[in-house]
Design an enzyme around this catalytic site. Sequence first.
Site, mmCIF file in Angstrom:
data_model
loop_
_atom_site.group_PDB
_atom_site.id
_atom_site.type_symbol
_atom_site.label_atom_id
_atom_site.label_comp_id
_atom_site.label_asym_id
_atom_site.label_seq_id
_atom_site.Cartn_x
_atom_site.Cartn_y
_atom_site.Cartn_z
ATOM 1 N N ASN A 115 0.832 -1.209 0.000
ATOM 2 C CA ASN A 115 0.000 0.000 0.000
ATOM 3 C C ASN A 115 0.866 1.259 0.000
ATOM 4 O OD1 ASN A 115 -2.455 1.654 0.209
ATOM 5 N ND2 ASN A 115 -3.422 -0.247 0.869
ATOM 6 N N ARG A 116 0.299 2.378 0.428
ATOM 7 C CA ARG A 116 0.928 3.678 0.191
ATOM 8 C C ARG A 116 1.627 4.260 1.416
ATOM 9 N NH1 ARG A 116 -3.715 3.255 -2.853
ATOM 10 N NH2 ARG A 116 -3.465 3.814 -5.052
ATOM 11 N N HIS B 293 3.320 0.088 -2.712
ATOM 12 C CA HIS B 293 3.710 -1.315 -2.749
ATOM 13 C C HIS B 293 5.230 -1.516 -2.782
ATOM 14 C CE1 HIS B 293 -0.392 -2.400 -2.822
ATOM 15 N NE2 HIS B 293 -0.628 -2.201 -4.105
ATOM 16 N N HIS C 253 -1.844 -9.529 -3.510
ATOM 17 C CA HIS C 253 -2.610 -8.622 -4.361
ATOM 18 C C HIS C 253 -3.352 -9.383 -5.468
ATOM 19 C CE1 HIS C 253 -3.547 -4.891 -6.536
ATOM 20 N NE2 HIS C 253 -3.040 -4.212 -5.522
ATOM 21 N N TYR D 91 -6.334 -10.559 -7.755
ATOM 22 C CA TYR D 91 -7.574 -9.976 -8.250
ATOM 23 C C TYR D 91 -8.578 -11.110 -8.463
ATOM 24 C CZ TYR D 91 -5.257 -5.546 -9.684
ATOM 25 O OH TYR D 91 -4.580 -4.347 -9.738
ATOM 26 N N ASP E 247 -11.336 1.910 -2.874
ATOM 27 C CA ASP E 247 -9.898 1.642 -2.776
ATOM 28 C C ASP E 247 -9.462 2.113 -1.394
ATOM 29 O OD1 ASP E 247 -7.325 0.921 -3.292
ATOM 30 O OD2 ASP E 247 -6.948 2.422 -4.849
ATOM 31 N N GLN F 265 -7.814 -4.048 2.745
ATOM 32 C CA GLN F 265 -8.046 -3.089 1.675
ATOM 33 C C GLN F 265 -8.963 -3.730 0.647
ATOM 34 O OE1 GLN F 265 -6.376 -0.031 1.643
ATOM 35 N NE2 GLN F 265 -6.749 0.769 -0.412
ATOM 36 N N GLU G 100 -6.988 -7.108 0.245
ATOM 37 C CA GLU G 100 -5.609 -7.144 0.711
ATOM 38 C C GLU G 100 -5.567 -7.005 2.235
ATOM 39 O OE1 GLU G 100 -3.397 -4.224 -1.936
ATOM 40 O OE2 GLU G 100 -5.471 -4.084 -2.651
#
Length: 370
Positions: A102-103, A128, A197, A199, A269, A306, A334
């Site tokens: 993440n950020r 990431h 991560h 999908y 998000d 997340q 996540e």
Amino acid sequence: MKFLRVILLCMTTVTASAAMSQTAVTHSSFGKLPDGSNVEIYSLKSQALELKLITFGARVISLTAPDRNGKPTDIVLGYDNLGDYVHNAEFFFGVVPGRYANRIAHGKFTLEGKPYQLTLNDGVNTLHGGTEGFGKRNWSAKEIPDGVEFTLISPDGDQGYPGTLTAHVRYTLVHATVRIEYSATTDKATVVNLTNHAYFNLSGEGSSSILGEKLTLDADQYTPVNAALIPTGQLAPVAGTPFDFRRATVIGDRINESNEQLKFGGGYDHNWVVRGTPGTLRPAARVDDPASGRVLSVETTEPGIQFYSGNFLDGSVKGVSGRSYVKRSALCLETQHFPDSPNHSNFPSTELNPGHTYHSVTTWTFSVEK
């Protein structure tokens, strides 16, 4: 004689149970990276599921699960060749991001009074792990019972992070449950946050939308963000907002509401605060797909999760099915510590010190509803 029959019956039951839990693990070459290093593919197959992983990014590339009619289908996004994973890395398909998933705002944090600057790869922020995060590394691998263990050594200063970090990710498959166990140690104080991560589209990889799937999140709060998707530091109640998934809710029902937080992310998000005690394995999320009957239940020891609704998928890449991955054609769940935690003292700490071990467990369990 009756006693003998009981013993034989018990032995038969134990043998059948053991057969049910057995997972076949195989591996072979998946190709070579530009530097010539070999990428391995591991296949984990039980009676219920088949999971495929590669050493590049320690990533999930395929997960095949049956629908309500017993028809098996791949339900995660991915490619059938190594080149696409190398050249289309911006989507992070199936990777273990790191050193910090993440950020992190402006790629900066202070630890033990010393400031650190990370590489920037998300505008003015770090996402990431940075420009060469763990998703772009070729992990070493070894077979373990019912699965595979990936290992990566990240040197001191890697992407700006302090300390030499040794990370392990163990994937095991027992019947219909995938268990992901993360651990890490360091020789200097650092920060770490690992996740997966993948999908998911429970109707099948390449299906057009996840907006009809139903989502439940075991969370009473979430962490609002600013326009750059960096948490403000607030823990906000979900009640009365489009972020309330405490009961099963169709994902598309509120995703286009006129809500500032939804506009920032172009949909969902955001990080939700998972109920219960961090460090204990507990329910975090459930996805129900009415079309196929598939159900995904997520449990985790992490404090957050997340939910990302695939807002940045734009149809520019095609997956293993040959179909384009369009906006909102998959979702990510996540499990994690909160984004930008090193810059928010009220968030659960992501600091790891020498002599301590980072440890986290997440499970994905699949079932069907008739």
